[in-house]
Design an enzyme around this catalytic site. Structure first.
Site, PDB file in Angstrom:
ATOM      1  N   ARG A  29      51.898  10.907 -24.218  1.00 23.70           N
ATOM      2  CA  ARG A  29      52.536  11.069 -25.523  1.00 23.70           C
ATOM      3  C   ARG A  29      52.580  12.550 -25.916  1.00 23.70           C
ATOM      4  O   ARG A  29      51.722  13.056 -26.614  1.00 23.70           O
ATOM      5  CB  ARG A  29      51.787  10.260 -26.583  1.00 23.70           C
ATOM      6  CG  ARG A  29      52.512  10.245 -27.918  1.00 23.70           C
ATOM      7  CD  ARG A  29      51.625   9.672 -29.002  1.00 23.70           C
ATOM      8  NE  ARG A  29      52.249   9.823 -30.277  1.00 23.70           N
ATOM      9  CZ  ARG A  29      52.326  10.972 -30.961  1.00 23.70           C
ATOM     10  NH1 ARG A  29      51.793  12.066 -30.464  1.00 23.70           N
ATOM     11  NH2 ARG A  29      52.930  11.016 -32.129  1.00 23.70           N
TER      12      ARG A  29
ATOM     13  N   GLU B 240      46.243  30.212 -21.155  1.00 22.39           N
ATOM     14  CA  GLU B 240      45.034  29.654 -21.777  1.00 22.39           C
ATOM     15  C   GLU B 240      43.811  29.904 -20.907  1.00 22.39           C
ATOM     16  O   GLU B 240      42.709  30.102 -21.420  1.00 22.39           O
ATOM     17  CB  GLU B 240      45.206  28.156 -22.024  1.00 22.39           C
ATOM     18  CG  GLU B 240      46.131  27.797 -23.176  1.00 22.39           C
ATOM     19  CD  GLU B 240      47.572  27.619 -22.779  1.00 22.39           C
ATOM     20  OE1 GLU B 240      48.371  27.172 -23.615  1.00 22.39           O
ATOM     21  OE2 GLU B 240      47.921  27.948 -21.619  1.00 22.39           O
TER      22      GLU B 240
ATOM     23  N   ASP C 286      45.904   7.267 -36.449  1.00 23.72           N
ATOM     24  CA  ASP C 286      46.033   8.693 -36.184  1.00 23.72           C
ATOM     25  C   ASP C 286      45.374   9.519 -37.279  1.00 23.72           C
ATOM     26  O   ASP C 286      44.793   8.992 -38.223  1.00 23.72           O
ATOM     27  CB  ASP C 286      47.508   9.074 -36.011  1.00 23.72           C
ATOM     28  CG  ASP C 286      47.676  10.193 -35.007  1.00 23.72           C
ATOM     29  OD1 ASP C 286      47.429  11.355 -35.378  1.00 23.72           O
ATOM     30  OD2 ASP C 286      48.033   9.912 -33.852  1.00 23.72           O
TER      31      ASP C 286
ATOM     32  N   ASN D 132      50.728  25.583 -18.255  1.00 21.38           N
ATOM     33  CA  ASN D 132      50.537  25.246 -19.665  1.00 21.38           C
ATOM     34  C   ASN D 132      49.403  24.239 -19.800  1.00 21.38           C
ATOM     35  O   ASN D 132      49.299  23.288 -19.021  1.00 21.38           O
ATOM     36  CB  ASN D 132      51.817  24.643 -20.242  1.00 21.38           C
ATOM     37  CG  ASN D 132      51.660  24.297 -21.716  1.00 21.38           C
ATOM     38  OD1 ASN D 132      51.675  25.177 -22.577  1.00 21.38           O
ATOM     39  ND2 ASN D 132      51.473  23.021 -22.017  1.00 21.38           N
TER      40      ASN D 132
END
EC number: 4.1.1.98
Length: 518
Positions: free
Chosen positions: A194, A243, A318, A177
């Site tokens: 995170r 991916e 953010d 992944n």
């Protein structure tokens, strides 16, 4: 145009006038953010900071700061409009891979086989002596403070890795992944990983912790991959496709991978031509952890993953335009750093839109349209306005066929892709409304919506953890607005008929316009 690595892409952007070298000293502490923010808002070029004071590595910023550069990274060399059209073609490819149509003839079967062969032919290949391992730091030489990691905003808790492609693998899973998760620097060889609970890396980690309690979890973080691999990590690739495979389709050549060098992490593979690679583990907690600071949220408990080392992350500015609250996340201990000679550090910032994630959202919006249309043929257009913080608001244009149809589409969108679980607001309009023009959308809302009849409220649904407006972290409500013309069964009133000028009069005034000189 295809790019084998980030340097190849930089060279192409420079030739197109899409990249500017900055030779003046610009600090990664706040200054790069301010400069990149101004350039992005002006639609300017990518920036290569060649002389960050105190560091030996140049910093690449604002790489995907325009839709055109996003399209270029996906191999589409065209102007903005043509680039967006090509991104819709990419969406059609993804929809065919996600849910191929049954062949109706031998010709259709041949096309399906050709598509399957193209995907199979793009399986990644492993190479030896990769460029990403030309230089190796290990042991006491591992020092993340040597990298020009950005501190983006005045209230940030510290430097933040922002464009790292995190490579993980779940137990007994053949597919790796790739995910992009921000990482707070907290020590010479430590970062806070995170990742939100529903993201691929977090799911892989939890599954590993359940099946292998007490064992270190291997992780690799790639900084400065080729654009196809980077963009593949943020594109809704079907679960059956890696991916790396998708990046090969974009690039038109198989992705070259290298095995990590660290024992235990060598089960993971990284792009062979990446600029910098961090290899390491999330380790089990050693001893009893210190109590949470006063006022901090409680430490995670009750899950196998909670037995691993965690640290309090944030606050950070953010993509919402606000500083987020602190929360506990796993600690990634870096055991080895490998890199190319003269490595380039790739970075970005997030802030109030527009920022780089918002621009990526505009481009990926065009990829989503064919995916949605494959599932819901009545959807004629779809728009994620950048002001809506990437996925928080969606405007849907549809061909309405029956009473209640708009509400069906709302629930369909919310449940279709994982990305849309973040969507708080959906506005549905008819085909006569240009959903990329706020004036028309507001007109439809104010003239076609009754607040009680046409508002759908859904409580206790998954929501963006960063959405502090929700009453509980990660859990909140959603709202849909049916701004379509109402059908019998939805209203007892005679519905309004839109005003439109006679076509012959419009043609005459077109001629008069030139004669009058207006």
């Amino acid at each position: 145009m295809k790019y084998k690595d980030l340097r190849d892409f930089i060279q192409r952007l420079e030739a197109l006038g899409e990249l500017r070298r900055v030779t003046q000293p610009v600090s990664p502490v706040l200054e790069m953010t301010e400069l990149c923010d101004r350039v992005l808002r002006a639609g300017g070029p990518a920036l290569l900071f060649e002389a960050p004071p105190g560091y030996a590595f140049p910093v690449l910023g604002n790489l995907f700061g325009t839709p055109r550069r996003v399209a270029l990274g996906m191999g589409v060399d065209a102007g903005d409009d043509a680039a967006l059209d090509s991104l819709r073609d990419l969406g059609r490819l993804l929809s065919a891979l996600k849910e191929p149509d049954p062949p109706r003839s031998l010709k259709d079967a041949g096309k399906l086989l050709s598509l399957a062969k193209a995907v199979w032919d793009m399986a990644p290949k492993t190479v030896s002596s990769p460029p990403c391992q030309e230089i190796v730091w290990e042991g006491a030489d591992v020092d993340l403070h040597k990298l020009p990691i950005q501190t983006c905003w005045p209230g940030d808790a510290g430097p933040l890795v922002t464009w790292g492609l995190t490579v993980t693998r779940g137990p007994n899973k053949p597919r790796q992944n790739l995910g992009i998760y921000r990482q707070q620097l907290i020590g010479r060889n430590k970062l806070i990983m995170r990742w939100l609970a529903h993201r691929g890396g977090a799911l892989d980690f939890r599954e590993f912790a359940l099946k292998n309690p007490g064992k270190p979890y291997p992780v690799a973080v790639v900084l400065g991959a080729d654009p196809a691999t980077t963009l593949g990590a943020v594109t809704p690739v079907p679960d059956s496709l890696s991916e790396y495979q998708f990046a090969g389709l974009l690039r038109g050549s198989r992705t070259e991978l290298a095995k990590c060098l660290t024992p235990g992490v060598d089960t993971l593979q990284v792009p062979a031509r990446a600029e910098i690679v961090l290899e390491g583990f999330i380790y089990p907690q050693d001893g009893t952890p210190a109590p949470a600071p006063a006022g901090a949220p409680p430490r995670p408990a009750g899950q196998a993953a909670a037995a691993y080392e965690h640290a309090l992350e944030g606050p950070y500015g953010d993509h919402t335009g606000y500083y987020n609250e602190q929360e506990w996340f796993p600690v990634f201990t870096v055991e080895r750093i490998t890199m190319r000679r003269d490595a380039i550090y790739h970075s970005t910032y997030t802030g109030k839109p527009p920022d780089e994630p918002a621009i990526l959202g505009v481009a990926l919006n065009e990829v989503f349209v064919p995916l949605l249309q494959k599932q819901f043929a009545e959807i004629t257009d779809f728009y994620l306005p950048p002001e809506g913080c990437s996925y928080r608001m969606a405007i849907v244009q549809m061909k309405k066929s029956y009473a209640g149809h708009a509400k069906r589409v709302m629930f369909g969108v919310w449940s279709f892709l994982r990305q849309f679980m973040y969507t708080k607001f959906i506005v549905v309009v008819d085909e006569d409304v240009n959903i990329r023009d706020w004036k028309e959308v507001i007109w439809a809302i104010t003239t076609r919506v009754d607040p009680v009849r046409d508002t759908v409220m859904v409580d206790n649904t998954p929501i963006d953890y960063l959405d502090f407006a929700s009453p509980v972290a990660g859990l909140g409500s959603k709202m849909g607005l049916d701004a379509t013309n109402k059908w019998p069964g939805e209203t007892n009133r005679e519905w309004g008929r839109p005003i439109e000028m006679d076509a012959k009069v419009k043609a005459r005034v077109d001629r008069l316009w030139q004669d009058i000189g207006l």
